[in-house]
Design a protein around this motif. Sequence first.
Motif, PDB file in Angstrom:
ATOM      1  N   ILE A 180       0.827  -1.154  -0.058  1.00 42.70           N
ATOM      2  CA  ILE A 180       0.122  -0.081   0.278  1.00 42.70           C
ATOM      3  C   ILE A 180       0.702   1.180  -0.071  1.00 42.70           C
ATOM      4  CG2 ILE A 180      -1.705   1.269   1.330  1.00 42.70           C
ATOM      5  CD1 ILE A 180      -2.875  -1.092  -0.132  1.00 42.70           C
ATOM      6  N   VAL A 181       2.069   1.233   0.680  1.00 46.91           N
ATOM      7  CA  VAL A 181       2.863   2.371   0.468  1.00 46.91           C
ATOM      8  C   VAL A 181       3.442   2.603  -0.903  1.00 46.91           C
ATOM      9  CG1 VAL A 181       5.106   3.257   1.195  1.00 46.91           C
ATOM     10  CG2 VAL A 181       3.638   2.055   3.150  1.00 46.91           C
ATOM     11  N   VAL A 186       1.629   1.870  -3.433  1.00 44.48           N
ATOM     12  CA  VAL A 186       0.607   2.685  -4.205  1.00 44.48           C
ATOM     13  C   VAL A 186       0.685   4.167  -3.819  1.00 44.48           C
ATOM     14  CG1 VAL A 186      -1.819   2.973  -4.190  1.00 44.48           C
ATOM     15  CG2 VAL A 186      -1.027   0.649  -3.976  1.00 44.48           C
ATOM     16  N   GLY A 187       0.980   4.547  -2.730  1.00 47.97           N
ATOM     17  CA  GLY A 187       1.292   6.111  -2.439  1.00 47.97           C
ATOM     18  C   GLY A 187       2.507   6.607  -3.176  1.00 47.97           C
ATOM     19  N   VAL A 188       3.412   5.796  -3.459  1.00 44.87           N
ATOM     20  CA  VAL A 188       4.417   6.299  -4.047  1.00 44.87           C
ATOM     21  C   VAL A 188       4.085   6.594  -5.352  1.00 44.87           C
ATOM     22  CG1 VAL A 188       6.851   5.307  -5.057  1.00 44.87           C
ATOM     23  CG2 VAL A 188       6.441   5.175  -2.820  1.00 44.87           C
ATOM     24  N   MET A 237       1.043   7.190  -6.560  1.00 39.91           N
ATOM     25  CA  MET A 237       0.389   8.366  -6.874  1.00 39.91           C
ATOM     26  C   MET A 237       1.142   9.658  -6.744  1.00 39.91           C
ATOM     27  SD  MET A 237      -2.613   7.744  -3.934  1.00 39.91           S
ATOM     28  CE  MET A 237      -4.014   6.449  -4.253  1.00 39.91           C
ATOM     29  N   VAL A 238       2.170   9.511  -5.959  1.00 41.95           N
ATOM     30  CA  VAL A 238       3.172  10.821  -6.030  1.00 41.95           C
ATOM     31  C   VAL A 238       3.732  10.837  -7.343  1.00 41.95           C
ATOM     32  CG1 VAL A 238       5.112  11.809  -5.091  1.00 41.95           C
ATOM     33  CG2 VAL A 238       3.647  10.711  -3.686  1.00 41.95           C
ATOM     34  N   GLY A 288       1.524  11.808 -10.116  1.00 43.85           N
ATOM     35  CA  GLY A 288       1.279  13.334 -10.242  1.00 43.85           C
ATOM     36  C   GLY A 288       2.176  14.124 -10.530  1.00 43.85           C
ATOM     37  N   LEU A 319       2.759  17.027 -13.539  1.00 50.33           N
ATOM     38  CA  LEU A 319       3.143  18.326 -13.357  1.00 50.33           C
ATOM     39  C   LEU A 319       4.372  18.810 -14.201  1.00 50.33           C
ATOM     40  CD1 LEU A 319       2.898  18.964  -9.266  1.00 50.33           C
ATOM     41  CD2 LEU A 319       1.713  19.845 -11.261  1.00 50.33           C
ATOM     42  N   ILE A 332      -7.930  -1.763  -5.438  1.00 53.87           N
ATOM     43  CA  ILE A 332      -6.738  -1.092  -4.505  1.00 53.87           C
ATOM     44  C   ILE A 332      -7.159  -0.344  -3.754  1.00 53.87           C
ATOM     45  CG2 ILE A 332      -4.386   0.201  -4.841  1.00 53.87           C
ATOM     46  CD1 ILE A 332      -3.629  -1.792  -6.953  1.00 53.87           C
ATOM     47  N   ASN A 333      -8.206   0.549  -4.070  1.00 50.02           N
ATOM     48  CA  ASN A 333      -8.877   1.629  -3.261  1.00 50.02           C
ATOM     49  C   ASN A 333      -9.350   0.813  -1.957  1.00 50.02           C
ATOM     50  OD1 ASN A 333      -7.826   3.749  -4.433  1.00 50.02           O
ATOM     51  ND2 ASN A 333     -10.000   4.078  -5.662  1.00 50.02           N
ATOM     52  N   ILE A 376      -6.462  -0.044   0.262  1.00 50.46           N
ATOM     53  CA  ILE A 376      -5.969   1.393   0.807  1.00 50.46           C
ATOM     54  C   ILE A 376      -6.956   1.452   2.235  1.00 50.46           C
ATOM     55  CG2 ILE A 376      -5.681   3.787   0.516  1.00 50.46           C
ATOM     56  CD1 ILE A 376      -4.938   3.261  -2.258  1.00 50.46           C
ATOM     57  N   SER A 411      -4.104  21.871  -9.793  1.00 52.68           N
ATOM     58  CA  SER A 411      -4.870  20.980 -10.724  1.00 52.68           C
ATOM     59  C   SER A 411      -5.114  19.680  -9.810  1.00 52.68           C
ATOM     60  CB  SER A 411      -4.041  20.640 -12.106  1.00 52.68           C
ATOM     61  OG  SER A 411      -2.843  20.157 -11.481  1.00 52.68           O
ATOM     62  N   ASN A 469      -3.806  16.971 -10.267  1.00 53.25           N
ATOM     63  CA  ASN A 469      -2.564  15.899  -9.896  1.00 53.25           C
ATOM     64  C   ASN A 469      -1.922  16.188  -8.559  1.00 53.25           C
ATOM     65  OD1 ASN A 469      -2.418  14.934 -12.604  1.00 53.25           O
ATOM     66  ND2 ASN A 469      -2.298  17.039 -13.342  1.00 53.25           N
ATOM     67  N   VAL A 470      -2.002  17.702  -8.112  1.00 54.83           N
ATOM     68  CA  VAL A 470      -1.506  18.022  -6.822  1.00 54.83           C
ATOM     69  C   VAL A 470      -2.294  17.344  -5.839  1.00 54.83           C
ATOM     70  CG1 VAL A 470      -0.941  19.718  -5.385  1.00 54.83           C
ATOM     71  CG2 VAL A 470      -0.768  20.280  -7.804  1.00 54.83           C
ATOM     72  N   LEU A 479      -3.702  14.456  -6.036  1.00 58.49           N
ATOM     73  CA  LEU A 479      -3.068  12.955  -6.238  1.00 58.49           C
ATOM     74  C   LEU A 479      -1.734  12.896  -5.388  1.00 58.49           C
ATOM     75  CD1 LEU A 479      -3.823   9.972  -7.304  1.00 58.49           C
ATOM     76  CD2 LEU A 479      -2.215  10.823  -9.332  1.00 58.49           C
ATOM     77  N   ILE A 480      -0.725  13.881  -5.600  1.00 61.22           N
ATOM     78  CA  ILE A 480       0.225  13.862  -4.959  1.00 61.22           C
ATOM     79  C   ILE A 480       0.255  13.774  -3.560  1.00 61.22           C
ATOM     80  CG2 ILE A 480       2.753  15.098  -4.615  1.00 61.22           C
ATOM     81  CD1 ILE A 480       2.266  15.960  -7.435  1.00 61.22           C
ATOM     82  N   PHE A 538      -2.410  13.212  -1.597  1.00 60.79           N
ATOM     83  CA  PHE A 538      -2.919  12.002  -1.071  1.00 60.79           C
ATOM     84  C   PHE A 538      -1.931  10.850  -1.023  1.00 60.79           C
ATOM     85  CE2 PHE A 538      -5.333   7.937  -1.248  1.00 60.79           C
ATOM     86  CZ  PHE A 538      -6.380   8.390  -0.507  1.00 60.79           C
ATOM     87  N   GLY A 539      -1.126  10.632  -1.934  1.00 59.78           N
ATOM     88  CA  GLY A 539      -0.023   9.755  -2.053  1.00 59.78           C
ATOM     89  C   GLY A 539       0.791  10.194  -0.870  1.00 59.78           C
ATOM     90  N   LEU A 540       1.112  11.311  -0.519  1.00 56.79           N
ATOM     91  CA  LEU A 540       2.117  11.703   0.623  1.00 56.79           C
ATOM     92  C   LEU A 540       1.483  11.490   1.961  1.00 56.79           C
ATOM     93  CD1 LEU A 540       3.703  14.955  -0.831  1.00 56.79           C
ATOM     94  CD2 LEU A 540       4.852  12.736  -0.547  1.00 56.79           C
ATOM     95  N   LEU A 566      -0.818   9.162   2.600  1.00 56.68           N
ATOM     96  CA  LEU A 566      -0.878   8.026   2.590  1.00 56.68           C
ATOM     97  C   LEU A 566       0.508   7.252   3.100  1.00 56.68           C
ATOM     98  CD1 LEU A 566      -2.504   5.219   2.196  1.00 56.68           C
ATOM     99  CD2 LEU A 566      -1.691   5.173  -0.177  1.00 56.68           C
ATOM    100  N   ILE A 567       1.546   7.660   2.545  1.00 56.70           N
ATOM    101  CA  ILE A 567       2.953   7.180   2.855  1.00 56.70           C
ATOM    102  C   ILE A 567       3.281   7.403   4.345  1.00 56.70           C
ATOM    103  CG2 ILE A 567       5.404   7.511   2.335  1.00 56.70           C
ATOM    104  CD1 ILE A 567       4.651   7.799  -0.573  1.00 56.70           C
TER     105      ILE A 567
END
Lengths: 342, 596
Positions: free
Chosen positions: A152-153, A155-157, A159-160, A163, A167, B252-253, B256, B294, B296-297, B299-300, B302-304, B306-307
Amino acid sequence: MFDTLLFLLVDGITNGAVYGLVALSLIVIYTVTRVVNIAQGEYVTLGALSFSSALSGSFNLFSWLVAGGLAAFALLDLADRRLLSSVRIRILLIRSVWIAGVLLTAFAAHKFPGSYWLAVLAALAATVSLGTLTYRLTVEPVSGASPIVLLIVSVGVYMVFHGVAVLIWGAEPQSVPPVVDGGVSLGPVFITYQSLWICGFAVLAMAGLYMFSERTLIGQALQATAVNRVGAQLCGIPVRFAGQLSFAIGAGFSAVSGLLLAPLITANYDMGFPIGLKGFVAAALGGIVEYPTALVGVVLVGLTESFSAFQISAFRDVIVFLMVIPILLWRNAVRPPEAHEH
Amino acid sequence: MAEKSIPSSRRSPATASIVVAFAMFVLACIIAAIGPQYDVTLLVTVGLTSIAAMGLTLLLIAGQVSLGQAAFMAIGAYVSAILARDFGVPAFVALILGVAASALSGVIVGAITLRLKGHFLPLASLAIGIATSAAIVAAGGITGGASGLGQIPPLAIGPLSLTDDRGFAVVVWLLVAVLGGGLSRLLHTRAGRAIAALKTDAEMAEIFGVNAARLRLIVFVVAATLAGLSGTLYAYYFKFLSPAPFGLTASINLLIACIFGGMAHPFGAVLGAAAITALEMLLQNTVARMLGLSGNVELIVFGLVLICVLLRWPGGIWSALQRIWPQFSAARPGRNIELTPSKRSTAGEDLLTVTGISKNFGGLKALQGISFGVGPDQIVGLIGPNGAGKSTTFNIATGLLAPSEGDVLLMGEKPPRRVSDLVHRGVSRTFQHVRIIPERTVLENVAFGAYAQGHAGMMSGMFGFDRKEEAATYAKAWRALEIVELDGLAHEPASRLAMGQARLVEVARALVSRPRLLLLDEPAAGLRTGEKLKLVTLLHRLKRAGMSVLLVEHDMDLVMNCVDRVVVLDRGQGLMTGLPEEVRQDERVIAAYLGA
């Protein structure tokens, strides 16, 4: 009919080679760190896109970001109070050279736009560094956690990375040139040189990795870590280093497969994920832990994909993915994986 | 320790579960009543995600990982939608048929894939998940393909139709509350202990009567059914289906939600589903609207998040809250219960007879012509240097291995075909390498030993129809802990035990199953001298209570002090069988041990 067959065969093998490189990356990372890396496909994307911008000579934001991350990573290590000051100085030195390397390759590619190999170097330096960085920041702190948490971590990576890719490069596809234009006619079928490059690199990479893990001490250490983490640690193998190395190898292979594949499709922020997924299937067919069988797996996936695309395209993915089940069952019966993973 | 760890019964997790479930429901009702329409839709979404995610949490607790859970949602959704829309099946009947279809596919998929070990299982589920959503797209003629399936009739039972979104939200959250409370109660019941044991070690679970393959399938089907329920409700709420919300991303969601919320507890799934939606909303409102950045930010970020959350709490949000959650406990019974064997052996009948067994592993002759017996009220020691074949003999005696030659009789009959039937024959054992459920308390670990004597299934566990049986089980567990003198540690998590204590917990767990024949595999390894003396006293006491013991042990002094007969093995052959004194003086034995 024979022409079509031959064409599909070439197409399948080329695709298979790409999936194979990604599968190999997944395998190396999984065996050493127990991370089922969902973000693997993103290295394919990042490899292709950063190569594209390095080649065009534009300002390479990605390399700068990675260099910044590496600097933060160095600070993290220097803050570790358990380390001796002599070790800290060594770390500082290595990291400085490393950061300088990433920035220098990026700068050189910027100075000499259009130089293919310089751009490859810049893209590779950045993605490989990103791999080790990812391990250091997201895996090492929780290396004892259960594999599902690590998944799951990742998965977070994913996403980053996803994104950030949008960008930096936007949603527009980027054009990427092949290594060499043109191709060769094999009877009725025209094979692009790029396809040959891809297959060649895949074979080289696999052979290289095999030699590396069989013949060198570091490779053996990597293998030992894959077999038994605790045992390896007791034998004095730095498990952290093995983890970083596995992520570096995985990132590197995937990035190269991305920049080689890009001329055949288009390089865009979304290209990596489906390739990563097929890499999973290929790795699953090979049982994820063995290199040689994974090779058979990838060719199978590539061939099935291109043949079923030709026959009944709507059910292509259904077939490719369902194929995994009987093969897993067979492998499970012949040689089951260890039941407990730590 | 003992004082602190016996909280009053009002603060039990079962009560807390009911309180939390009720509070969740009330909160959902309030939002449904006064919130804007948009919030009601979010509420339904979180509720539906929670239902499916709770099933996944149950799977995770059983040690299985599924990356294709959304496929079962899709099956439920599409089957009920197509039946109700194109075949005129009444909506409620279609809902039931949809859930049944998910359950049935769970049975089929489970029957095929659950034999897969290690990481093969998640890989297979990944493949099935992707194949299912690809099949929905490909079979466009029936499912509407990628463009979707619209005009799904509303959910109705006879004349009562649920067209109101707010009413729908209340129904969904009623289900979330009932299922969440039930699954939460289930954790600490007979079935819950078996599910946890399955994750720790399936072979150990089987020794105490769990049919591992069957239980694994049941859990898988329950998870598929919950996913199906969530999917059908989704179809009736949105009245439109497309493959997108059931793809890999959806699976996957769900995962999560489970991991982010905390996979140790069903409420973690609800927590995760709610937290993720709240985070998404927050990001949409702040990042997108206020900062004008936007998607994508989002998403970023959210990912951060989560991590970072998982790096800080690898056990998810639930693990951060666990401190205030009441710890499980069971009251200590007032009266004493004697843990005697379930059946007394008839005089003269041997409990275990081994006649001339041999075992070959390929070309290696591990055992050759071993014969011995364990009579009633007898302690027999099986000794021998390393590699003598003790463990092989032990495994053959319990039917884990089939002998190449010779016969084994347990209670006068051939060993049962299934390991899980051993305990019904009156046989129990401990393990050379301790196998206890690390995340459960000592008391729960011991209580698991009574699995074979109980009957309560998952339903009675979820809804509390097993009170009497559980009380009897815990009375026995307390008694067994008193016998091994570990009752002071009853509420400690088993992971904190020292090696010697863990071994004694295994003995207590075996006692709870009330065996006639107890097999102890190196019980003294890791024990201190004082603990060893206690073990000897304990063995004598068990013998007086009518239990026979087969003891595999390295410690000569311990063996000689408590056994009635000794069987000496050396290099796969029976060296001698006799009384302890005879063995002590036998030259061959001395030679084998001293290597002379």
